[in-house]
Design a protein around this motif. Structure first.
Motif, PDB file in Angstrom:
ATOM      1  N   VAL A  66      44.978  18.600 -29.421  1.00  0.00           N
ATOM      2  CA  VAL A  66      44.239  19.153 -28.282  1.00  0.00           C
ATOM      3  C   VAL A  66      43.071  20.015 -28.767  1.00  0.00           C
ATOM      4  O   VAL A  66      41.976  19.983 -28.187  1.00  0.00           O
ATOM      5  CB  VAL A  66      45.179  19.967 -27.361  1.00  0.00           C
ATOM      6  CG1 VAL A  66      44.390  20.699 -26.270  1.00  0.00           C
ATOM      7  CG2 VAL A  66      46.210  19.045 -26.730  1.00  0.00           C
ATOM      8  N   ALA A 120      54.360  25.222 -26.985  1.00  0.00           N
ATOM      9  CA  ALA A 120      53.011  25.225 -27.563  1.00  0.00           C
ATOM     10  C   ALA A 120      52.585  26.613 -28.010  1.00  0.00           C
ATOM     11  O   ALA A 120      51.910  26.756 -29.033  1.00  0.00           O
ATOM     12  CB  ALA A 120      51.998  24.663 -26.562  1.00  0.00           C
ATOM     13  N   THR A 135      52.362  24.644 -22.700  1.00  0.00           N
ATOM     14  CA  THR A 135      52.610  23.259 -23.100  1.00  0.00           C
ATOM     15  C   THR A 135      52.485  22.318 -21.906  1.00  0.00           C
ATOM     16  O   THR A 135      51.669  21.406 -21.887  1.00  0.00           O
ATOM     17  CB  THR A 135      54.022  23.105 -23.709  1.00  0.00           C
ATOM     18  OG1 THR A 135      54.271  24.171 -24.611  1.00  0.00           O
ATOM     19  CG2 THR A 135      54.155  21.782 -24.443  1.00  0.00           C
ATOM     20  N   ILE A 185      49.209  20.480 -30.488  1.00  0.00           N
ATOM     21  CA  ILE A 185      48.129  21.450 -30.241  1.00  0.00           C
ATOM     22  C   ILE A 185      46.962  21.237 -31.208  1.00  0.00           C
ATOM     23  O   ILE A 185      45.815  21.514 -30.864  1.00  0.00           O
ATOM     24  CB  ILE A 185      48.626  22.915 -30.267  1.00  0.00           C
ATOM     25  CG1 ILE A 185      49.169  23.318 -31.634  1.00  0.00           C
ATOM     26  CG2 ILE A 185      49.663  23.161 -29.190  1.00  0.00           C
ATOM     27  CD1 ILE A 185      49.466  24.808 -31.731  1.00  0.00           C
ATOM     28  N   ASN A 216      48.390  21.855 -22.603  1.00  0.00           N
ATOM     29  CA  ASN A 216      48.312  21.003 -23.794  1.00  0.00           C
ATOM     30  C   ASN A 216      48.789  19.575 -23.536  1.00  0.00           C
ATOM     31  O   ASN A 216      48.092  18.607 -23.865  1.00  0.00           O
ATOM     32  CB  ASN A 216      49.092  21.640 -24.944  1.00  0.00           C
ATOM     33  CG  ASN A 216      48.373  22.847 -25.515  1.00  0.00           C
ATOM     34  OD1 ASN A 216      47.451  22.708 -26.304  1.00  0.00           O
ATOM     35  ND2 ASN A 216      48.780  24.047 -25.099  1.00  0.00           N
TER      36      ASN A 216
END
Length: 309
Positions: free
Chosen positions: A301, A92, A150, A298, A154
């Protein structure tokens, strides 16, 4: 017929040009910085990576300086500024770097012991706790790792959204611990009631590595065991972490860096093994495009955060 002298002269000229090219980038970059995200506590990262950085310096013929970043964003911003030439990212954080315009290219990826190139995000609770599923933890404390992790932020937020859970309202507190190790320590010490972390396999996770180093203890000082922890949520597969160099480094320099990584398991097996406690297979090549799904993650998110604000 081609004159043999002309052929030999051509070979010599090519060898000289190749050598001169290597010397050119070494003169321009007599030393470089290799930065690593704080997946574990600082001293642990230094101990794990120092032998490999020594190998890399010897193999490239220049000084390679190891930098343990304070947080995931520091690697992103260091590469954006051109101060970090090679970065070891989480998926991420690498995707975030690409998404925000950092000129960096992934060149090798971690490979697990079974040959797979992915891992999972899990939620741990203490086995002695009454919690059997995430829904049991309403009003309790959640431990995450870093906003750009990550498996530690995320993917957990993505998974909780699938479950209909808004962490910022469901939990009493959402605490960023700064590293994967700190998240497990916070759980073991009772600072949080549930913690997100990375998990490769039953015998290879951040938890098993911490237990092997005797980092987790009960209140009475006795060592904790894997059986003292329980996984209550496991995510979908996440692509493994990449190593990435600055896009505008000279091509022959990037080729030399990439080759040094690919050669490491044979040329310095002990340094390579230390990086993963002997769990990983040799690196394999990777491209930026392999992280496009992580960029989508991402973005998703980020969209959740905007809705919540």
């Amino acid at each position: 017929m081609i004159n043999r002298r002309l052929v030999l002269a051509g070979v010599a000229a090519l060898a000289f040009a190749t050598s001169a090219s290597a010397e050119d980038w070494k003169q321009k970059y007599p030393e470089i910085t290799f930065a690593v995200i704080p997946a574990e506590n600082g001293s642990g990262v230094v101990e794990r990576f120092t032998p490999f950085v020594s190998y890399l310096s010897k193999e490239l013929g220049i000084k390679v300086n190891l930098r343990v970043a304070n947080d995931y964003a520091a690697v992103i911003e260091g590469q954006r500024a051109g101060n970090i030439h090679i970065g070891y990212y989480g998926p991420a954080s690498f995707a975030r770097a690409r998404l925000t315009g950092v000129k960096t290219d992934a060149f090798v990826i971690d490979v697990n012991s079974d040959g797979s190139k992915g891992y999972y995000s899990v939620f741990y609770v203490l086995a002695k706790s009454p919690y059997q599923k995430l829904e049991d933890l309403k009003g309790k404390n959640l431990g995450l790792v870093d906003p750009n992790s990550t498996s530690g932020n995320n993917m957990p937020r993505f998974k909780m959204n699938q479950m209909g859970i808004d962490p910022d309202h469901f939990f009493s507190q959402v605490i960023f611990t700064g590293s994967h190790e700190n998240a497990v320590l916070a759980l073991a010490q009772g600072t949080v009631d549930v913690a997100a972390n990375w998990w490769n396999a039953e015998d290879d996770s951040n938890l098993t590595r911490m237990l092997a180093k005797n980092m987790l203890k009960n209140a009475d000082g006795t060592p904790m065991k894997k059986e003292d922890f329980r996984v209550i949520v496991k995510s979908d597969l996440i692509i493994n972490s990449p190593y990435a160099y600055l896009s505008d480094l000279p091509d022959d320099m990037k080729a030399a860096i990439k080759q040094a990584f690919l050669d490491a398991p044979e040329k310095d097996p002990e340094a390579f093994k230390k990086l993963s406690d002997g769990k990983n297979r040799p690196w394999q090549t990777i491209t930026n495009e392999d992280y496009n799904k992580t960029i989508d993650l991402i973005k998703f998110v980020d969209g959740l955060r905007k809705k919540a604000s």
